[in-house]
Design an enzyme around this catalytic site. Structure first.
Site, PDB file in Angstrom:
ATOM      1  N   CYS A   1     -11.744 -45.836  48.994  1.00 14.69           N
ATOM      2  CA  CYS A   1     -12.648 -46.617  49.314  1.00 14.69           C
ATOM      3  C   CYS A   1     -13.885 -46.180  50.421  1.00 14.69           C
ATOM      4  CB  CYS A   1     -12.128 -47.914  50.029  1.00 14.69           C
ATOM      5  SG  CYS A   1     -13.292 -49.311  50.619  1.00 14.69           S
TER       6      CYS A   1
ATOM      7  N   CYS B   1     -23.901 -43.135  51.936  1.00 11.50           N
ATOM      8  CA  CYS B   1     -25.237 -43.256  52.784  1.00 11.50           C
ATOM      9  C   CYS B   1     -25.328 -43.434  53.955  1.00 11.50           C
ATOM     10  CB  CYS B   1     -26.239 -44.371  51.845  1.00 11.50           C
ATOM     11  SG  CYS B   1     -25.754 -46.000  52.446  1.00 11.50           S
TER      12      CYS B   1
ATOM     13  N   HIS C   1       2.390   2.905   2.465  1.00 16.27           N
ATOM     14  CA  HIS C   1       2.647   3.544   3.672  1.00 16.27           C
ATOM     15  C   HIS C   1       3.808   3.460   4.393  1.00 16.27           C
ATOM     16  CE1 HIS C   1      -1.936   3.596   3.292  1.00 16.27           C
ATOM     17  NE2 HIS C   1      -1.638   4.553   2.825  1.00 16.27           N
TER      18      HIS C   1
ATOM     19  N   CYS D   1       0.968  -1.277  -0.107  1.00 16.21           N
ATOM     20  CA  CYS D   1       0.022  -0.102   0.088  1.00 16.21           C
ATOM     21  C   CYS D   1       0.895   1.361  -0.046  1.00 16.21           C
ATOM     22  CB  CYS D   1      -0.910  -0.160   1.066  1.00 16.21           C
ATOM     23  SG  CYS D   1      -0.006   0.017   2.897  1.00 16.21           S
TER      24      CYS D   1
ATOM     25  N   CYS E   1     -20.032 -41.002  62.988  1.00 15.87           N
ATOM     26  CA  CYS E   1     -20.238 -42.619  63.052  1.00 15.87           C
ATOM     27  C   CYS E   1     -21.634 -42.585  63.434  1.00 15.87           C
ATOM     28  CB  CYS E   1     -19.258 -43.159  64.135  1.00 15.87           C
ATOM     29  SG  CYS E   1     -19.963 -44.784  64.258  1.00 15.87           S
TER      30      CYS E   1
ATOM     31  N   CYS F   1     -22.626 -32.993  26.446  1.00 10.99           N
ATOM     32  CA  CYS F   1     -22.106 -31.685  26.842  1.00 10.99           C
ATOM     33  C   CYS F   1     -23.194 -30.535  27.282  1.00 10.99           C
ATOM     34  CB  CYS F   1     -21.659 -31.126  25.384  1.00 10.99           C
ATOM     35  SG  CYS F   1     -20.055 -32.112  24.935  1.00 10.99           S
TER      36      CYS F   1
ATOM     37  N   CYS G   1     -27.768 -47.677  47.669  1.00 14.21           N
ATOM     38  CA  CYS G   1     -27.093 -46.460  47.901  1.00 14.21           C
ATOM     39  C   CYS G   1     -27.210 -45.439  46.609  1.00 14.21           C
ATOM     40  CB  CYS G   1     -25.660 -46.995  48.081  1.00 14.21           C
ATOM     41  SG  CYS G   1     -24.637 -45.527  48.600  1.00 14.21           S
TER      42      CYS G   1
END
Length: 514
Positions: A311, A327, A154, A152, A298, A271, A341
């Site tokens: 676990c 649970c 410039h 161009c 408990c 998604c 559960c």
């Protein structure tokens, strides 16, 4: 030669072998053919794509660079432009060669103007300063250094051009369309000019950004999210299918993720459903009412207990009461038909006759699923700590038995399967939260329960201490349980994937693709 079969050439020159085992009655041939059929069937079964799997391929960076170069060469040859100009035109059309060529043939000048390309013979961007030149960026007319200009015409001094391009590339992360610094000029700064204007580090950044932009422009490509991985994944599934397919892919680096949204593997949840679940979990009005389950009391002696392993079979050190961490029910029921559960039971006491009762029932239901979702995520993180413990166990097994290093790899494989199943179970609870209650949902929950029971059994096996006299027994138990757990995971994923494809699942909310 296709896999699973042998050609005649494989036995060429093996006359001794043929003569020794040749038989007049053909019985050996019949045995060989029968064996080939069985082996072929086994290979076919192994290679058969499962309902939850999608077709994809891994593209290393070298292939991405080659694809860009090939496309530029192709377009340059058709349109009669330079490679640099062809690449600029392709970026303007997001590398759609057919659309570019079609539009270019209709109105070439319009397309060139839109893309910021000026067709002119290749000239060096370095130019001599015109007489009386004043850089319109710094307004310094005292310097006698080089100046740069595009087609161009410039012209700006080299230090200003360098500063301008460095800011665009390094700070703004631009590479697709860096325009001439002249106000109102639409001509794109080509790579030849950038190469002359900036240091090598900035040029390398520019080229890297171009590669990133190339992958971002194509819907069939996505970068692997793993740290320091330079591979992209190609998957040609349309985005419109992501409401009924979970497009899980795995890079050659080993990282598994969803091609649709870029998150880690979230099978079996689509998604759109994952997006809704994450938004719900992030809602303060919901989570502010949830108390973190890192410690619980408990159920027998009310002692405070902290979970320190993956676990869910817990034993109170004070009163020896065995219970389920999820649970809080007695563990003795978790290996029988009474195991419930994973299933949320609607409370008959919540009549929900007023808005307050409805809110309480809704929150109770949400916490049921979120508690189990978060617990499996937490357990998976704790199970990952097993890798360190497992390595020590593997070394101990080698010292205390006649097993080789290869033969003790079953422990690492078991941890891999356990972690994978934990993450699958995690997302089954997000999936189940949005399911409408019907007979099909109960079947899903049965499969979910079976996987959960198997996962807890494997987790407990892996946390057992090594006893020298029971190594062979433990090895066989772990091997058997690992295979079983993997098969139960496949049942869950196959069933949910087929249900999504067939439109079998009923959700109480609509979710869109991401």
């Amino acid at each position: 030669m296709s896999s699973g079969s042998l050609s005649d050439d494989d036995f060429a020159g093996s006359s001794d072998f043929d003569e020794e085992y040749d038989s007049d009655d053909g019985s050996d041939m019949e045995y060989e053919q029968a064996g080939d059929v069985g082996f072929s069937d086994m290979i076919t079964e192994k290679q058969r794509k499962k309902a939850y799997e999608v077709d994809f391929s891994v593209m290393p960076l070298a292939d991405i660079l080659s694809a860009q170069s090939s496309a530029s060469n192709h377009v340059a040859g058709i349109l009669g432009v330079t490679l640099d100009q062809a690449a600029t035109l392709l970026r303007a059309f997001k590398w759609n060669k057919e659309r570019l060529v079609e539009r270019y043939m209709d109105n070439p000048q319009e397309i060139l103007d839109q893309a910021g390309v000026v067709l002119e013979e290749d000239v060096s961007p370095v130019v001599k300063r015109p007489k009386g030149f004043v850089c319109m960026i710094c307004f310094d007319d005292s310097s006698s250094g080089p100046a740069l200009a595009l087609r161009c015409h410039h012209v700006f001094c080299q230090p200003c051009y360098e500063h301008y391009l460095t800011q665009k590339i390094v700070e703004e992360g631009e590479s697709r369309k860096i325009l001439c610094p002249e106000s109102g000029c639409n001509v794109v700064v080509n790579e030849q000019t950038i190469k002359k204007a900036v240091p090598q580090a900035v040029l390398d950044k520019y080229r890297k950004l171009q590669d990133r932009a190339y992958v971002a422009d194509l819907d069939i490509l996505r970068w692997c999210p793993a740290p320091n991985c330079e591979n992209a994944i190609e998957c040609r599934l349309p985005y419109s299918s992501f409401t009924s397919i979970v497009p899980t892919v795995m890079c050659s680096c080993g990282y598994k993720f969803c091609f649709g949204c870029g998150l880690g593997d979230h099978q079996p949840a689509p998604c759109g459903l994952v997006k809704m679940w994450q938004k719900k979990c992030a809602d303060d009005s919901e989570t502010a009412n949830w108390i973190s389950a890192h410690t619980k009391e408990c159920g027998k002696c009310q002692s405070t207990i902290e979970k320190n392993g993956g676990c869910n079979h817990m034993t109170c050190r004070k009163c020896k009461y065995e219970f389920c961490w999820v649970c809080m029910g007695p563990w003795s029921e978790h290996g029988t038909s009474w195991y419930n559960c994973n299933r949320f039971e609607e409370s008959s006491s919540t009549d929900a006759r007023d808005q307050q009762a409805k809110s309480r029932a809704s929150l109770e239901r949400y916490l049921h699923y979120y508690n189990r979702f978060a617990n499996h995520e937490h357990s998976a993180k704790l199970d990952r700590d097993l890798y360190t413990k497992t390595e020590k166990k593997m070394e101990e097994m080698q010292r205390t038995s006649d097993l080789s290093w290869i033969e003790v790899q079953f422990l690492k494989k078991a941890v891999d399967v356990l972690t994978s199943c934990r993450m699958t179970l995690r997302w089954t609870y997000a999936f189940a939260f949005y399911l409408a209650k019907n007979n099909i949902t109960e079947l899903f929950e049965d499969n979910q329960r079976d996987l959960e029971v198997a996962v807890e059994a494997l987790s407990e096996l892996l946390e057992k201490p090594i006893e020298r006299e029971k190594i062979a027994e433990l090895r066989q138990q772990v091997l058997d349980k690992t295979v079983y757990v993997g098969s139960r995971r496949e049942v869950v994923l196959e069933d949910t994937a087929k249900g999504l494809a067939e439109g079998r699942w009923e959700f109480f909310t609509e979710f869109a693709k991401v």
